[in-house]
Design an enzyme around this catalytic site. Structure first.
Site, PDB file in Angstrom:
ATOM      1  N   ILE A 217      -2.122  -4.618  -7.517  1.00  0.00           N
ATOM      2  CA  ILE A 217      -2.851  -4.583  -8.545  1.00  0.00           C
ATOM      3  C   ILE A 217      -2.702  -3.176  -9.423  1.00  0.00           C
ATOM      4  O   ILE A 217      -2.725  -2.347  -9.178  1.00  0.00           O
ATOM      5  CB  ILE A 217      -4.420  -4.307  -8.219  1.00  0.00           C
ATOM      6  CG1 ILE A 217      -4.842  -5.684  -7.479  1.00  0.00           C
ATOM      7  CG2 ILE A 217      -5.338  -4.561  -9.511  1.00  0.00           C
ATOM      8  CD1 ILE A 217      -6.256  -5.630  -6.799  1.00  0.00           C
ATOM      9  N   GLU A 259      -4.802  -2.111  -2.170  1.00  0.00           N
ATOM     10  CA  GLU A 259      -4.652  -3.083  -3.336  1.00  0.00           C
ATOM     11  C   GLU A 259      -3.444  -4.007  -3.238  1.00  0.00           C
ATOM     12  O   GLU A 259      -3.097  -4.607  -4.138  1.00  0.00           O
ATOM     13  CB  GLU A 259      -4.813  -2.526  -4.505  1.00  0.00           C
ATOM     14  CG  GLU A 259      -3.710  -1.519  -5.109  1.00  0.00           C
ATOM     15  CD  GLU A 259      -3.913  -0.115  -4.562  1.00  0.00           C
ATOM     16  OE1 GLU A 259      -3.364   0.829  -5.276  1.00  0.00           O
ATOM     17  OE2 GLU A 259      -4.677   0.112  -3.554  1.00  0.00           O
TER      18      GLU A 259
END
Length: 359
Positions: A217, A259
């Site tokens: 991300i 992430e």
């Protein structure tokens, strides 16, 4: 307000909402009840939300015994150990029953064999019709006894089979939960690593293609610091949900880092994997993130994606490293894009990049 202050304020809002729901549905204000309802408000465990909705829908209340059951099933840190111990004891009990039945069957068979042998011996040395009738009658009785024993064993085996099937389902449920990331509902790092090794070995044996996608991300740390961890969790769930929606093949979807996400695609070429990666990337980018407490728009989330295909001599580690390097290449190229190990911009040379620079 600082990001820390906003995060703190958000936790108070969640806590306040949890207390309101406890009061509305008749739950006592105990620490355990608070934990269950706090989890419900944050949405961190969709399975507990569904369970609470079902209970509330049936009775209009969520009483303390319901809360206790919810906690023990979904939140208790001891549940895995207790479930494993309970199931293990049940398995041992079932094995003991099966062994007892086998011993009974063997004993019955041995006894029947002895009767047959005695009948054969007596028949060989006698021509007395009365004696022959006696031997036949004894053999018929022994045969009936064996038939009755077998009928009993059959009934017990059917019952045991049903109990073993229930145990198998319980063990499977525990196994799946232990391999699942609780926040996103997809596989965790342990399952990802196991499946990557297994799938790669199978691809080598079958001489089939294999592709690996790595997703990170963009600016996640900055996003977390600005809006708080609860909103950050919402972003992680968004990416996991999008992966499930966009990848329908026999793939392994996993969150294997903070992430970082991975998709293992068996029987898949790099070009096909690129198409899947692009579907995930564009779908994530098209969704607007909204702050639950206020309805405020937080903008859009983007991801950087790396994609690698299995090559001769690859191991799980080398394949993952190459997909990871592709992802870092996408970061360096401006983020919000997909780079594969067949692309011209991918050099294949790993670089040490500060986390703050690529987040």
């Amino acid at each position: 307000m600082t990001s820390t202050g906003e995060d703190l304020q958000r936790t108070f809002q969640v806590g306040q909402r949890a207390l309101e729901l406890m009061k509305t549905y008749g739950s006592s204000a105990s620490p355990r009840s608070y934990e269950v309802w706090y989890t419900y408000v944050t949405g961190q465990k969709p399975v507990i939300n569904e369970a609470i909705k079902k209970i509330a829908g049936e009775s209009g209340q969520v009483r303390d015994d319901d809360v206790q059951a919810l906690f023990e099933e979904h939140l208790s840190p001891q549940r895995f150990a207790e479930e494993a111990e309970k199931t293990g004891a049940s398995v041992i009990g079932e094995i003991d029953d099966v062994m007892e039945m086998l011993e009974m069957a063997l004993g019955s068979t041995a006894k029947y064999g002895e009767s047959l042998e005695a009948f054969s011996n007596d028949l060989a040395i006698t021509i007395d019709k009365r004696r022959i009738r006696e031997l036949v009658a004894a053999l018929v009785t022994a045969t009936k006894d064996v038939a009755a024993t077998n009928k009993t064993l059959e009934a017990r085996l059917r019952e045991t089979r049903g109990e073993i099937e229930v145990l198998r389902e319980t063990l499977e449920a525990v196994r799946i939960e232990s391999l699942t990331d609780p926040l996103t509902g997809i596989a965790n790092r342990k399952h990802f690593e196991e499946m990557l090794v297994k799938t790669l070995d199978q691809a080598i044996v079958e001489r089939a293609p294999l592709a690996l996608i790595v997703i990170d991300i963009d600016h996640f740390k900055r996003f977390n610091d600005t809006y708080g961890h609860l909103t950050g969790d919402q972003v992680l769930r968004l990416v996991g949900m999008t992966m499930r929606e966009q990848v329908k093949t026999k793939a392994t979807l996993a969150r294997f880092g903070g992430e970082e996400f991975g998709i293992i695609l068996p029987d898949t070429t790099v070009d096909t994997a690129r198409a899947a990666a692009e579907r995930v990337r564009t779908s994530v980018m098209s969704r607007e993130l909204v702050k639950r407490s206020t309805g405020e728009s937080l903008g859009k989330v983007t991801i950087s994606v790396g994609c690698a295909g299995m090559r001769k001599g690859d191991t799980a580690v080398s394949l993952l490293e190459r997909a990871d390097q592709c992802m870092f290449t996408a970061k360096r190229a401006g983020r919000n894009r997909t780079v594969c190990d067949t692309d011209a911009e991918f050099t294949g040379v790993p670089e040490e990049i500060p986390q703050a620079e690529v987040a």
